[in-house]
Design a protein around this motif. Structure first.
Motif, short mmCIF file in Angstrom:
data_model
loop_
_atom_site.label_atom_id
_atom_site.label_comp_id
_atom_site.label_asym_id
_atom_site.label_seq_id
_atom_site.Cartn_x
_atom_site.Cartn_y
_atom_site.Cartn_z
N GLY A 224 -24.27 6.58 -13.73
CA GLY A 224 -25.70 6.65 -13.47
C GLY A 224 -26.19 8.08 -13.38
N PRO A 225 -27.50 8.29 -13.49
CA PRO A 225 -28.05 9.64 -13.56
C PRO A 225 -28.25 10.34 -12.23
N LEU A 226 -28.00 11.65 -12.25
CA LEU A 226 -28.41 12.58 -11.21
C LEU A 226 -29.44 13.48 -11.86
N VAL A 227 -30.69 13.45 -11.37
CA VAL A 227 -31.78 14.17 -12.02
C VAL A 227 -32.47 15.13 -11.07
N VAL A 228 -33.00 16.19 -11.64
CA VAL A 228 -33.93 17.08 -10.94
C VAL A 228 -35.25 16.95 -11.68
N GLY A 229 -36.23 16.33 -11.03
CA GLY A 229 -37.42 15.91 -11.77
C GLY A 229 -37.00 14.84 -12.76
N ASP A 230 -37.27 15.06 -14.04
CA ASP A 230 -36.81 14.15 -15.08
C ASP A 230 -35.67 14.76 -15.90
N THR A 231 -35.10 15.86 -15.41
CA THR A 231 -34.01 16.52 -16.13
C THR A 231 -32.66 16.00 -15.65
N LEU A 232 -31.88 15.52 -16.57
CA LEU A 232 -30.56 14.97 -16.28
C LEU A 232 -29.56 16.10 -16.07
N ILE A 233 -29.04 16.24 -14.85
CA ILE A 233 -28.07 17.30 -14.59
C ILE A 233 -26.66 16.77 -14.36
N GLY A 234 -26.54 15.47 -14.04
CA GLY A 234 -25.22 14.93 -13.75
C GLY A 234 -25.12 13.44 -14.02
N LEU A 235 -23.88 12.97 -14.16
CA LEU A 235 -23.57 11.55 -14.26
C LEU A 235 -22.55 11.23 -13.17
N VAL A 236 -22.80 10.17 -12.41
CA VAL A 236 -21.89 9.83 -11.32
C VAL A 236 -20.47 9.66 -11.86
N SER A 237 -19.50 10.36 -11.25
CA SER A 237 -18.14 10.35 -11.78
C SER A 237 -17.12 9.84 -10.76
N PHE A 238 -16.89 10.58 -9.66
CA PHE A 238 -15.91 10.12 -8.69
C PHE A 238 -16.21 10.67 -7.31
N GLY A 239 -15.43 10.23 -6.32
CA GLY A 239 -15.60 10.70 -4.96
C GLY A 239 -14.52 10.14 -4.08
N ASP A 240 -14.54 10.50 -2.83
CA ASP A 240 -13.60 10.00 -1.84
C ASP A 240 -14.38 9.12 -0.88
N GLY A 241 -14.32 7.81 -1.08
CA GLY A 241 -15.13 6.90 -0.30
C GLY A 241 -16.60 7.05 -0.66
N CYS A 242 -17.48 6.64 0.25
CA CYS A 242 -18.92 6.70 0.02
C CYS A 242 -19.61 7.27 1.26
N GLY A 243 -20.20 8.43 1.11
CA GLY A 243 -20.95 9.01 2.21
C GLY A 243 -20.11 9.60 3.32
N LYS A 244 -18.84 9.91 3.04
CA LYS A 244 -17.99 10.54 4.05
C LYS A 244 -18.42 11.97 4.30
N ALA A 245 -18.33 12.40 5.53
CA ALA A 245 -18.59 13.80 5.85
C ALA A 245 -17.58 14.68 5.13
N GLY A 246 -18.07 15.73 4.51
CA GLY A 246 -17.20 16.66 3.81
C GLY A 246 -16.66 16.16 2.50
N LYS A 247 -17.14 15.01 2.02
CA LYS A 247 -16.69 14.45 0.75
C LYS A 247 -17.91 14.06 -0.10
N PRO A 248 -18.56 15.05 -0.71
CA PRO A 248 -19.76 14.77 -1.51
C PRO A 248 -19.41 14.03 -2.80
#
Length: 271
Positions: A224-248
């Motif tokens: 899915g998209p990560l956007v600034v305004g309507d500009t696509l800067i990222g695509l969701v890729s990976f992480g450690d859990g969801c919403g963990k402190a210190g794990k963006p």
């Protein structure tokens, strides 16, 4: 530390298939929500979003209509997503669903896929190059996202507020959202992200999130998209859990692949 592309399990064609997917954990403001959305699970970090504001946000489904990843329109004939999403389901079984804000409706378009391009350098999300472009059969009727200017790094500046979009789970291991949702997350500097993930590659990845956690992408919205305004800067890729402190959340850095995206999305224009 367990680092992985956030995966879920889907029953596809009678077989249990591991599907990479990430979703946006968000919160519904029950004071203003409609009765249907008021019953949705809630997590602090975002709100129900509108395709009027983000018409380029789409999702990927299998032939049974099961949503398993997010994607983003990059031309009238193509969408970008994560490579691990493109490899999760056979090409003939992938459907691109556009213009459908509520997954329970029949709104918008459902298009099959004629071609899948995956970055040659892709092996695993944690090794970078987690990007793919899917060419659809027919025409997408919705406005594409803008691609970043590779010569303008301002959209990746530390602290820049970005928006992540998706239909996936609203908590780690929780229920999936029926609606498109969004969350605001600040871009994190390369040095800080590298301290959070030793696999971080600043050339192909970008991190976004809060030091205290609580706002993140999660299972159900990889690609899915990560956007600034309507500009696509990222695509969701990976992480450690969801919403963990210190794990963006870690996203594919789209600026590194602009030429590839354009070549796949507009092949006639580029010869």
């Amino acid at each position: 530390m367990s680092v992985k592309s956030r995966r879920s399990l889907l029953l596809v064609s009678g077989a249990l298939l591991a599907v990479a997917a990430v979703a946006v954990p968000v919160v519904v403001n029950t004071a203003s929500a409609d009765p249907a959305s008021a019953n949705q699970p809630r997590i602090v970090g975002g709100n129900k979003a509108s395709l009027d504001d983000h018409p380029y946000a789409v999702y990927l489904a299998d032939t049974g209509g099961n949503q398993y990843c997010g994607a983003v329109i990059v031309s009238s004939t193509a969408v970008a997503t994560a490579a691990h999403c493109a490899k999760a389901v056979a090409k003939q079984d992938v459907r691109v669903v556009a213009g459908r804000e509520d997954k329970r409706t029949n709104d918008g378009q459902v298009l099959s896929v004629s071609k899948i391009w995956i970055s040659k350098g892709y092996n695993d999300p944690t090794q970078g190059n987690d990007i793919a472009v899917l060419t659809v059969r027919g025409q997408l009727d919705y406005r594409p996202a803008k691609l970043p200017d590779s010569g303008d790094p301002s959209v990746y500046r530390e602290g820049t507020q970005a928006t992540v979009l998706g239909w996936g789970r609203v908590a780690d291991g929780g229920d999936r959202s029926d609606y498109l949702r969004s969350a605001q997350v600040p871009v994190i500097g390369d040095k800080d992200c590298n301290s959070d993930y030793d696999v971080y590659d600043p050339k192909t990845m970008v991190c976004a999130g809060y030091a205290d956690g609580g706002v993140d992408a999660c299972q159900g919205d990889s690609g899915g998209p990560l956007v600034v305004g309507d500009t696509l800067i990222g695509l969701v890729s990976f992480g450690d859990g969801c919403g963990k402190a210190g794990k963006p959340g870690v996203y594919t850095r789209v600026s590194a692949y602009v030429d590839d995206i354009q070549q796949q999305a507009n092949p006639r224009l580029l010869g």
